[in-house]
Every structure is written in structure tokens, then in C-alpha cells.
Design a protein around this motif. Sequence first.
Motif, PDB file in Angstrom:
ATOM      1  N   ILE A  72      -6.314   6.762   2.559  1.00  0.00           N
ATOM      2  CA  ILE A  72      -5.453   7.351   3.654  1.00  0.00           C
ATOM      3  C   ILE A  72      -4.666   5.921   3.555  1.00  0.00           C
ATOM      4  CG2 ILE A  72      -4.574   8.114   5.296  1.00  0.00           C
ATOM      5  CD1 ILE A  72      -6.810  10.152   5.836  1.00  0.00           C
ATOM      6  N   GLN A  73      -4.835   4.749   3.956  1.00  0.00           N
ATOM      7  CA  GLN A  73      -3.926   3.667   4.669  1.00  0.00           C
ATOM      8  C   GLN A  73      -3.548   2.856   3.404  1.00  0.00           C
ATOM      9  OE1 GLN A  73      -6.453   0.383   6.942  1.00  0.00           O
ATOM     10  NE2 GLN A  73      -4.391  -0.613   7.323  1.00  0.00           N
ATOM     11  N   PHE A  74      -4.275   2.979   2.797  1.00  0.00           N
ATOM     12  CA  PHE A  74      -4.139   2.293   0.886  1.00  0.00           C
ATOM     13  C   PHE A  74      -2.717   3.830   0.074  1.00  0.00           C
ATOM     14  CE2 PHE A  74      -4.285   2.196  -3.444  1.00  0.00           C
ATOM     15  CZ  PHE A  74      -3.516   0.991  -4.211  1.00  0.00           C
ATOM     16  N   GLY A  75      -3.188   5.063   0.481  1.00  0.00           N
ATOM     17  CA  GLY A  75      -2.251   5.206  -0.274  1.00  0.00           C
ATOM     18  C   GLY A  75      -0.938   5.641   0.820  1.00  0.00           C
ATOM     19  N   ILE A  76      -1.022   5.709   1.772  1.00  0.00           N
ATOM     20  CA  ILE A  76       0.421   5.064   2.687  1.00  0.00           C
ATOM     21  C   ILE A  76       1.277   4.013   1.990  1.00  0.00           C
ATOM     22  CG2 ILE A  76       1.444   4.268   4.980  1.00  0.00           C
ATOM     23  CD1 ILE A  76      -0.694   6.334   6.367  1.00  0.00           C
ATOM     24  N   THR A  77       0.305   2.793   2.197  1.00  0.00           N
ATOM     25  CA  THR A  77       0.878   1.612   1.935  1.00  0.00           C
ATOM     26  C   THR A  77       1.364   1.806   0.340  1.00  0.00           C
ATOM     27  OG1 THR A  77      -0.955   0.244   3.031  1.00  0.00           O
ATOM     28  CG2 THR A  77       0.717  -1.058   1.961  1.00  0.00           C
ATOM     29  N   TRP A  78       0.272   2.068  -0.357  1.00  0.00           N
ATOM     30  CA  TRP A  78       1.182   2.014  -1.775  1.00  0.00           C
ATOM     31  C   TRP A  78       2.143   2.854  -2.063  1.00  0.00           C
ATOM     32  CZ3 TRP A  78       0.695   6.078  -5.972  1.00  0.00           C
ATOM     33  CH2 TRP A  78       0.896   5.655  -6.923  1.00  0.00           C
ATOM     34  N   ARG A  79       2.836   4.247  -1.367  1.00  0.00           N
ATOM     35  CA  ARG A  79       3.545   4.892  -1.809  1.00  0.00           C
ATOM     36  C   ARG A  79       5.133   4.687  -0.869  1.00  0.00           C
ATOM     37  NH1 ARG A  79       3.866  10.529   1.719  1.00  0.00           N
ATOM     38  NH2 ARG A  79       3.432   8.514   3.663  1.00  0.00           N
TER      39      ARG A  79
END
Length: 80
Positions: A72-79
Motif C-alpha cells: 500500500i505504501q509503495f502504491g501511494i508513493t508510486w502514484r
Amino acid sequence: MIDERFATLTYEALGFLASVILFFSSYSREKANSTWFAEAYEADEKLVCARNRRRVLMQRIGFGILCASFAIQFGITWRS
């Protein structure tokens, strides 16, 4: 789209929960006590095996939750 604040709270809560689970199940696995009497050894061995299975299960659950938190953290950062 998921609100970024909600996702941030979610991955923080999941990370905390996983850390607590891993902390309380991080004991190394036990060895069965050796004894002269077969009946006592078998009963102790079953108890120790059950505790070891529970610890391994809790460690896997905690690690899975921690991986979900990182995803989830990676998804927020990537987006962003």
C-alpha cells in the motif's frame, strides 16, 4: 480513487499490527524435553509441536500483513 489519507492510515495501522504480531511470536522454536519415560516425552512433544506450529503461523500472518502494508505504501508513493 482511494483517498491518500485513508491509505496512509491503513498502511500505518497494518504496519503497527504486523510489528506487534511479529514481536509476540518472534520466539525461536522450542525443542522437546528429553526424558526417560516415553509417555511423558510423547505428551511433551505434542505440546511443544503445537506451540511451534502456532508460532510459525503467527509469524507468517505477521509477515503477510507487513508485506501488504509495504504494498500500500509503495502504491501511494508510486502514484504520486
